[in-house]
Scaffold this motif. Structure first.
Motif, PDB file in Angstrom:
ATOM      1  N   SER A 118     -57.502   0.719  25.659  1.00  0.00           N
ATOM      2  CA  SER A 118     -57.391   0.790  27.127  1.00  0.00           C
ATOM      3  C   SER A 118     -56.868   2.144  27.592  1.00  0.00           C
ATOM      4  CB  SER A 118     -56.490  -0.334  27.649  1.00  0.00           C
ATOM      5  OG  SER A 118     -55.123  -0.049  27.384  1.00  0.00           O
ATOM      6  N   LYS A 119     -56.284   2.915  26.675  1.00  0.00           N
ATOM      7  CA  LYS A 119     -55.822   4.262  27.037  1.00  0.00           C
ATOM      8  C   LYS A 119     -56.987   5.250  27.110  1.00  0.00           C
ATOM      9  CE  LYS A 119     -51.143   4.085  25.175  1.00  0.00           C
ATOM     10  NZ  LYS A 119     -50.184   4.816  24.334  1.00  0.00           N
ATOM     11  N   PHE A 120     -58.122   4.854  26.531  1.00  0.00           N
ATOM     12  CA  PHE A 120     -59.278   5.758  26.456  1.00  0.00           C
ATOM     13  C   PHE A 120     -60.467   5.295  27.302  1.00  0.00           C
ATOM     14  CE2 PHE A 120     -56.893   6.026  22.520  1.00  0.00           C
ATOM     15  CZ  PHE A 120     -56.807   7.389  22.272  1.00  0.00           C
ATOM     16  N   LEU A 121     -60.566   3.980  27.497  1.00  0.00           N
ATOM     17  CA  LEU A 121     -61.757   3.418  28.148  1.00  0.00           C
ATOM     18  C   LEU A 121     -61.351   2.353  29.155  1.00  0.00           C
ATOM     19  CD1 LEU A 121     -63.802   2.630  24.890  1.00  0.00           C
ATOM     20  CD2 LEU A 121     -64.427   4.401  26.527  1.00  0.00           C
ATOM     21  N   PRO A 122     -62.200   2.124  30.182  1.00  0.00           N
ATOM     22  CA  PRO A 122     -61.936   0.955  31.041  1.00  0.00           C
ATOM     23  C   PRO A 122     -62.120  -0.325  30.219  1.00  0.00           C
ATOM     24  CG  PRO A 122     -63.940   2.139  31.741  1.00  0.00           C
ATOM     25  CD  PRO A 122     -63.387   2.891  30.584  1.00  0.00           C
ATOM     26  N   LEU A 123     -61.315  -1.332  30.522  1.00  0.00           N
ATOM     27  CA  LEU A 123     -61.373  -2.581  29.743  1.00  0.00           C
ATOM     28  C   LEU A 123     -62.768  -3.213  29.754  1.00  0.00           C
ATOM     29  CD1 LEU A 123     -57.917  -4.169  30.615  1.00  0.00           C
ATOM     30  CD2 LEU A 123     -58.639  -3.290  28.399  1.00  0.00           C
ATOM     31  N   ASN A 167     -40.633 -17.844  30.842  1.00  0.00           N
ATOM     32  CA  ASN A 167     -39.438 -18.198  30.068  1.00  0.00           C
ATOM     33  C   ASN A 167     -39.387 -17.393  28.769  1.00  0.00           C
ATOM     34  OD1 ASN A 167     -38.285 -20.073  31.934  1.00  0.00           O
ATOM     35  ND2 ASN A 167     -39.972 -21.434  31.430  1.00  0.00           N
ATOM     36  N   ASP A 168     -39.398 -18.093  27.591  1.00  0.00           N
ATOM     37  CA  ASP A 168     -39.296 -17.364  26.310  1.00  0.00           C
ATOM     38  C   ASP A 168     -40.637 -16.830  25.818  1.00  0.00           C
ATOM     39  OD1 ASP A 168     -36.658 -17.858  26.200  1.00  0.00           O
ATOM     40  OD2 ASP A 168     -36.796 -19.569  24.824  1.00  0.00           O
ATOM     41  N   TYR A 169     -41.702 -17.093  26.560  1.00  0.00           N
ATOM     42  CA  TYR A 169     -43.048 -16.738  26.089  1.00  0.00           C
ATOM     43  C   TYR A 169     -43.687 -15.670  26.964  1.00  0.00           C
ATOM     44  CZ  TYR A 169     -42.415 -20.601  22.975  1.00  0.00           C
ATOM     45  OH  TYR A 169     -41.902 -21.398  21.980  1.00  0.00           O
ATOM     46  N   TYR A 170     -44.630 -14.982  26.372  1.00  0.00           N
ATOM     47  CA  TYR A 170     -45.387 -13.951  27.087  1.00  0.00           C
ATOM     48  C   TYR A 170     -46.860 -14.306  27.003  1.00  0.00           C
ATOM     49  CZ  TYR A 170     -41.317 -10.908  27.415  1.00  0.00           C
ATOM     50  OH  TYR A 170     -40.084 -10.375  27.731  1.00  0.00           O
ATOM     51  N   VAL A 171     -47.525 -14.327  28.144  1.00  0.00           N
ATOM     52  CA  VAL A 171     -48.949 -14.681  28.190  1.00  0.00           C
ATOM     53  C   VAL A 171     -49.740 -13.404  28.451  1.00  0.00           C
ATOM     54  CG1 VAL A 171     -50.675 -16.162  29.279  1.00  0.00           C
ATOM     55  CG2 VAL A 171     -48.292 -16.926  29.140  1.00  0.00           C
ATOM     56  N   ILE A 172     -50.741 -13.165  27.611  1.00  0.00           N
ATOM     57  CA  ILE A 172     -51.507 -11.927  27.723  1.00  0.00           C
ATOM     58  C   ILE A 172     -52.519 -12.033  28.871  1.00  0.00           C
ATOM     59  CG2 ILE A 172     -53.382 -12.437  26.073  1.00  0.00           C
ATOM     60  CD1 ILE A 172     -52.598  -9.479  24.963  1.00  0.00           C
ATOM     61  N   SER A 173     -52.797 -10.913  29.510  1.00  0.00           N
ATOM     62  CA  SER A 173     -53.635 -10.946  30.715  1.00  0.00           C
ATOM     63  C   SER A 173     -55.093 -11.302  30.410  1.00  0.00           C
ATOM     64  CB  SER A 173     -53.608  -9.576  31.405  1.00  0.00           C
ATOM     65  OG  SER A 173     -54.389  -8.662  30.664  1.00  0.00           O
ATOM     66  N   ASP A 174     -55.749 -11.911  31.394  1.00  0.00           N
ATOM     67  CA  ASP A 174     -57.158 -12.295  31.233  1.00  0.00           C
ATOM     68  C   ASP A 174     -58.041 -11.081  30.984  1.00  0.00           C
ATOM     69  OD1 ASP A 174     -56.587 -14.922  31.503  1.00  0.00           O
ATOM     70  OD2 ASP A 174     -57.159 -15.088  33.606  1.00  0.00           O
ATOM     71  N   GLU A 175     -57.678  -9.938  31.571  1.00  0.00           N
ATOM     72  CA  GLU A 175     -58.542  -8.753  31.398  1.00  0.00           C
ATOM     73  C   GLU A 175     -58.520  -8.268  29.945  1.00  0.00           C
ATOM     74  OE1 GLU A 175     -57.300  -5.586  34.010  1.00  0.00           O
ATOM     75  OE2 GLU A 175     -55.186  -5.983  33.662  1.00  0.00           O
ATOM     76  N   ILE A 176     -57.395  -8.425  29.270  1.00  0.00           N
ATOM     77  CA  ILE A 176     -57.367  -8.098  27.831  1.00  0.00           C
ATOM     78  C   ILE A 176     -58.117  -9.179  27.050  1.00  0.00           C
ATOM     79  CG2 ILE A 176     -55.869  -7.975  25.788  1.00  0.00           C
ATOM     80  CD1 ILE A 176     -55.669  -5.366  27.152  1.00  0.00           C
ATOM     81  N   LYS A 177     -57.888 -10.440  27.413  1.00  0.00           N
ATOM     82  CA  LYS A 177     -58.588 -11.538  26.712  1.00  0.00           C
ATOM     83  C   LYS A 177     -60.101 -11.366  26.753  1.00  0.00           C
ATOM     84  CE  LYS A 177     -55.418 -15.333  27.688  1.00  0.00           C
ATOM     85  NZ  LYS A 177     -55.336 -16.576  28.433  1.00  0.00           N
ATOM     86  N   ARG A 178     -60.597 -10.905  27.888  1.00  0.00           N
ATOM     87  CA  ARG A 178     -62.061 -10.775  28.038  1.00  0.00           C
ATOM     88  C   ARG A 178     -62.677  -9.717  27.119  1.00  0.00           C
ATOM     89  NH1 ARG A 178     -61.146 -12.394  33.586  1.00  0.00           N
ATOM     90  NH2 ARG A 178     -60.618 -10.264  34.231  1.00  0.00           N
TER      91      ARG A 178
END
Length: 257
Positions: A118-123, A167-178
């Motif tokens: 993501s530092k080099f290209l659009p997701l 809370n104690d968990y972190y949910v990754i964003s849909d744009e990364i999931k895609r």
């Protein structure tokens, strides 16, 4: 009569795609019973009703049922080499890189690759294939919720940008999931796709016999395009890379020749 645990298995499968019947029953029951009792529930069905209402309980359940301990940016220095040295090289020739995270477990590895890219290209231009033999870990990867301990090595700006704290968990964003396509795949028996620019397979080959490793190195090498890069784990140095048409280009990185 269908017992409490069997009903729980059915409901969880409908809700998450995870099939608990594939695990040893006594072991899994013990593990989950201690979890629901800790949260004040009296039975599996009672616990399921809690999961329905509270994502935090769902994430705690997912955390408990998978034994794999995986992390984002595991051995951070090696990921830095990938980011600073090899991704720019690969992108010199083409933008749409073909990438495979093999034996990806619960998804930390392919999602790490996506964050670096993501530092080099659009997701929207990033596509990563991620495979594992265990359908349950793939379902967990698709849900994308992780305990705080899995994020120890994640750079602060990535944590802020691509994770939502619950809370104690972190949910990754849909744009990364895609950016990631998860598929079931058996390294030993299923065919490999070809023409990959980058294959990442780390901390898995240590579990195979020498004979199986030999066969897999050949298969991975053949799956790379010429000049493609193979990134392995920190206990998995290839001692005779030339035998597989590979050459070492940095610690734990090999290139197809």
């Amino acid at each position: 009569m269908v017992n409490d645990y069997e009903q729980f298995i059915e409901k969880i499968k409908v809700k998450t795609g995870i099939d608990l019947s594939l695990y040893k029953e006594q072991q899994m029951k013990r593990r989950l019973t201690s979890l629901y009792e800790k949260h004040g529930f009296k039975s599996f069905l009672d616990f399921y009703r809690g999961i329905e209402k509270d994502n935090e309980l769902l994430y705690a359940f997912l955390d408990r049922m998978t034994i794999n301990v995986s992390e984002f940016y595991r051995n951070g220095k090696r990921w830095e080499v990938l980011e600073k040295k090899f991704i720019p090289e690969l992108l010199k020739n083409k933008r749409n890189l073909k990438i495979w995270s093999a034996a990806c477990s619960t998804g930390e590895e392919p999602y790490t690759i996506a964050m670096i890219l993501s530092k080099f290209l659009p997701l929207s231009e990033i596509k990563i294939l991620a495979t594992d033999i265990d359908e349950n870990v793939l379902q967990k990867a698709k849900i994308g919720a992780y305990h705080e301990r899995s994020l120890n090595e994640v750079p602060i700006e990535m944590k802020r940008k691509y994770f939502q704290k619950d809370n104690d968990y972190y949910v990754i964003s849909d744009e990364i999931k895609r950016t990631v396509t998860f598929k079931k795949h058996n390294l030993l028996s299923d065919p490999f796709e070809i023409n990959f620019d980058l294959i990442v397979c780390r901390n898995v080959l240590i579990y195979f016999t020498e004979e199986a490793k030999n066969s897999l190195y050949n298969k991975f090498s053949n799956a790379l395009r010429q000049g493609g890069i193979f990134f392995v784990g920190s206990t998995e140095q290839i001692f005779n890379p030339g035998k597989y048409n590979l050459e070492p280009i940095d610690t734990f990185f090999y290139q197809r020749i």
